[in-house]
Design a protein around this motif. Structure first.
Motif, PDB file in Angstrom:
ATOM      1  N   ASP A  48      -7.277  -8.881  -1.916  1.00 54.79           N
ATOM      2  CA  ASP A  48      -7.868  -7.706  -1.271  1.00 54.79           C
ATOM      3  C   ASP A  48      -6.786  -6.835  -0.639  1.00 54.79           C
ATOM      4  O   ASP A  48      -6.818  -5.601  -0.738  1.00 54.79           O
ATOM      5  CB  ASP A  48      -8.858  -8.133  -0.177  1.00 54.79           C
ATOM      6  CG  ASP A  48     -10.193  -8.579  -0.766  1.00 54.79           C
ATOM      7  OD1 ASP A  48     -10.381  -8.413  -1.989  1.00 54.79           O
ATOM      8  OD2 ASP A  48     -11.026  -9.086   0.002  1.00 54.79           O
ATOM      9  N   ALA A  50      -3.684  -6.539  -1.507  1.00 52.29           N
ATOM     10  CA  ALA A  50      -2.950  -5.823  -2.564  1.00 52.29           C
ATOM     11  C   ALA A  50      -3.761  -4.640  -3.062  1.00 52.29           C
ATOM     12  O   ALA A  50      -3.223  -3.566  -3.317  1.00 52.29           O
ATOM     13  CB  ALA A  50      -2.626  -6.776  -3.706  1.00 52.29           C
ATOM     14  N   ASP A  51      -5.081  -4.831  -3.188  1.00 47.79           N
ATOM     15  CA  ASP A  51      -5.947  -3.749  -3.667  1.00 47.79           C
ATOM     16  C   ASP A  51      -5.938  -2.553  -2.718  1.00 47.79           C
ATOM     17  O   ASP A  51      -5.966  -1.407  -3.162  1.00 47.79           O
ATOM     18  CB  ASP A  51      -7.397  -4.248  -3.792  1.00 47.79           C
ATOM     19  CG  ASP A  51      -7.621  -5.078  -5.042  1.00 47.79           C
ATOM     20  OD1 ASP A  51      -6.693  -5.197  -5.867  1.00 47.79           O
ATOM     21  OD2 ASP A  51      -8.739  -5.633  -5.178  1.00 47.79           O
ATOM     22  N   VAL A  52      -5.976  -2.821  -1.410  1.00 45.49           N
ATOM     23  CA  VAL A  52      -6.172  -1.719  -0.464  1.00 45.49           C
ATOM     24  C   VAL A  52      -4.865  -1.064  -0.032  1.00 45.49           C
ATOM     25  O   VAL A  52      -4.884  -0.106   0.740  1.00 45.49           O
ATOM     26  CB  VAL A  52      -6.962  -2.157   0.793  1.00 45.49           C
ATOM     27  CG1 VAL A  52      -8.333  -2.718   0.387  1.00 45.49           C
ATOM     28  CG2 VAL A  52      -6.190  -3.171   1.628  1.00 45.49           C
TER      29      VAL A  52
ATOM     30  N   ARG B  17     -10.940  -1.439 -11.042  1.00 44.85           N
ATOM     31  CA  ARG B  17     -11.388  -2.378 -10.003  1.00 44.85           C
ATOM     32  C   ARG B  17     -12.692  -3.075 -10.429  1.00 44.85           C
ATOM     33  O   ARG B  17     -12.910  -4.250 -10.120  1.00 44.85           O
ATOM     34  CB  ARG B  17     -11.586  -1.648  -8.684  1.00 44.85           C
ATOM     35  CG  ARG B  17     -10.301  -1.116  -8.058  1.00 44.85           C
ATOM     36  CD  ARG B  17      -9.468  -2.243  -7.484  1.00 44.85           C
ATOM     37  NE  ARG B  17      -8.293  -1.736  -6.770  1.00 44.85           N
ATOM     38  CZ  ARG B  17      -7.035  -1.914  -7.173  1.00 44.85           C
ATOM     39  NH1 ARG B  17      -6.780  -2.583  -8.292  1.00 44.85           N
ATOM     40  NH2 ARG B  17      -6.036  -1.442  -6.480  1.00 44.85           N
ATOM     41  N   TRP B 294     -10.341   7.267  -0.869  1.00 40.51           N
ATOM     42  CA  TRP B 294      -9.546   6.426  -1.777  1.00 40.51           C
ATOM     43  C   TRP B 294     -10.024   4.971  -1.741  1.00 40.51           C
ATOM     44  O   TRP B 294      -9.933   4.261  -2.745  1.00 40.51           O
ATOM     45  CB  TRP B 294      -8.071   6.517  -1.363  1.00 40.51           C
ATOM     46  CG  TRP B 294      -7.151   5.727  -2.215  1.00 40.51           C
ATOM     47  CD1 TRP B 294      -6.579   6.123  -3.390  1.00 40.51           C
ATOM     48  CD2 TRP B 294      -6.667   4.396  -1.966  1.00 40.51           C
ATOM     49  NE1 TRP B 294      -5.777   5.122  -3.884  1.00 40.51           N
ATOM     50  CE2 TRP B 294      -5.809   4.060  -3.031  1.00 40.51           C
ATOM     51  CE3 TRP B 294      -6.882   3.477  -0.942  1.00 40.51           C
ATOM     52  CZ2 TRP B 294      -5.158   2.817  -3.106  1.00 40.51           C
ATOM     53  CZ3 TRP B 294      -6.238   2.246  -1.017  1.00 40.51           C
ATOM     54  CH2 TRP B 294      -5.391   1.938  -2.092  1.00 40.51           C
TER      55      TRP B 294
END
Lengths: 62, 393
Positions: A48, A50-52, B17, B294
């Motif tokens: 998570d 890394a995603d954000v 995603r 974003w």
């Protein structure tokens, strides 16, 4: 699990800290510090994080 | 067909995603992602900054897909022209079609264009990597750039264009830049920062038409004046890409309407992710809204993928409704705007929480005396709003 942060990219947004506070923190000088080899039980949180990351500066290696 | 497949329509951040989160949610069947851009998914925030300011390649802004997505079938440069939700079949521009067991709507938005007359050349938007590259070639010292719109894109492009030495004028109907998300006080603080850097503002003004034979030479305002322009940037918002969903009796007035599990109009086999999804956030109220932050593709994909994977495996969907904490940032010059929560919902009760309007500040937005949003405008990269974030949970 190995965490790699591209510190040339990192701009201290700190969003990773909200996702995985056990692994990432902003130190008193305002710079990012992190646990380079966190426990595998934290994988979801680190993914998570890394995603954000707005700069997409975090990678995970197995 | 060999096995069951999820088709993701849209190959931007939301599509990527969604694919990753379907794998994380346990979906082991096929995943096909279809997108009309030729590029693998890339990160858009640099488009109005680094990409305009330098020679940034696709590789530098591309997302690195998770290894769990190694077997995803990417159909890039292919537009989806339609879908039959009853037959579960997506039509592609080339004439072929794809059947699916589950569908993810991830087609996002496209830039809204000015409706006024004028020449076609010299007009720019900043939505895709190719858009940003074209605009980059039009910026430089002494170039006269008129930016129509004073939202995120307009303000960020203004800052970057000034750093490149262009002469920049921003035209917008509002009283202050970023008025709608931030309100008058913070908008004024932002305007003063831009003005100090040499940006000119024409606020409370609209564009009547563009002048020029073939290439844009000027922008005619509603008060009759003409601003000379070598390039015009249309930064007036975005329009949901939902035309391909027509003919399925869906409400497409503003994106696609989702329930609390992000199913499109409660259809069990169709979910939506990203800024095309219109959903109510139970943190605030029951009004469905699209959110162009974003963070939203990532947040929606996580929830929507669990919903869809659960349906496809006949298990229970996530028990909790989708209720993300919104957040956005904007880097302009050496200042960072950082928002948490929903400041627009508290725009009638704005309070300075900390600092001053001219240096660094944290601003609280209240509804019924309750803090619903915090925004800071801070030099450097350590937003004052961060420490107020936990008060919004």
């Amino acid at each position: 699990m190995k965490v790699i942060v591209d510190m040339d990219r990192c701009q201290d947004h700190g969003q990773c800290v909200f996702s995985a506070p056990e692994v990432f923190r902003i130190n008193d000088a305002g710079r990012l510090e992190f646990v380079a080899e966190p426990d595998d039980t934290l994988r979801d949180a680190v993914e998570d994080a890394a995603d954000v990351c707005p700069l997409q500066a975090i990678t995970i290696e197995d | 067909m060999a096995g069951r497949r999820v088709v993701v329509v849209g190959a931007s951040m939301g599509g990527l995603r969604a694919a990753e989160q379907l794998r994380a949610a346990g979906w082991t069947g096929g995943i096909t992602v279809v997108g009309d851009e030729p590029h693998m998914p890339y990160n858009r925030p640099p488009l109005s900054k680094d990409v305009l300011a330098g020679d940034v390649t696709h590789a530098a802004v591309a997302f690195r897909p998770r290894t769990s997505c190694a077997d995803v079938d990417w159909r890039l440069g292919e537009a989806v022209t339609g879908v039959d939700l009853e037959a579960r079949r997506v039509r592609l521009a080339g004439g072929s079609s794809l059947s699916y067991a589950g569908l993810v709507v991830a087609t996002g938005l496209r830039a809204r264009r000015l409706g006024c007359p004028g020449p076609a050349v010299g007009r720019h938007v900043v939505r895709t990597l190719d858009d940003a590259r074209r605009l980059r070639d039009a910026l430089g010292p002494g170039r006269r750039v008129v930016i129509v719109g004073a939202g995120f894109i307009g303000c960020e492009v203004a800052a970057t264009a000034r750093l490149l030495g262009a002469e920049v004028t921003v035209v917008a109907p509002e009283a202050e830049p970023m008025y709608r998300p931030l309100g008058a006080e913070l908008g004024a603080a932002l305007r003063r920062r831009h003005t100090a850097r040499g940006v000119r503002f024409e606020l409370g003004r609209t564009v009547e038409r563009l002048t020029g034979e073939g290439h844009v030479t000027g922008v005619v305002l509603d008060d009759g004046r003409t601003l000379a322009a070598d390039a015009v940037v249309e930064a007036i918002g975005a329009v949901p890409n939902t035309e391909w969903l027509a003919g399925n009796s869906l409400d497409l007035t503003d994106g696609v309407r989702c329930d609390a599990a992000l199913r499109v109009e409660s259809r069990p086999d169709v979910v939506a992710v990203g800024d095309v999804a219109r959903f109510a956030n139970p943190r605030y109220d029951d009004v469905p809204r699209r959110v162009e932050h974003w963070s939203i593709p990532t947040d929606t994909a996580r929830h929507a993928a669990r919903t869809l994977a659960a349906h496809l495996s006949d298990t229970a969907p996530p028990a909790a409704p989708f209720a993300p904490l919104p957040g956005f940032w904007s880097d302009q010059y050496e200042d960072r705007l950082q928002s948490y929560g929903a400041p627009a919902l508290g725009a009638t009760d704005i309070r300075l929480l900390e600092g001053t309007w001219t240096t660094a500040c944290a601003v609280g937005y209240h509804r019924d005396d309750t803090l619903v949003g915090v925004v800071s405008l801070t030099p450097g990269s350590h937003p004052l709003s961060t420490k107020y974030r936990s008060r919004l949970d």
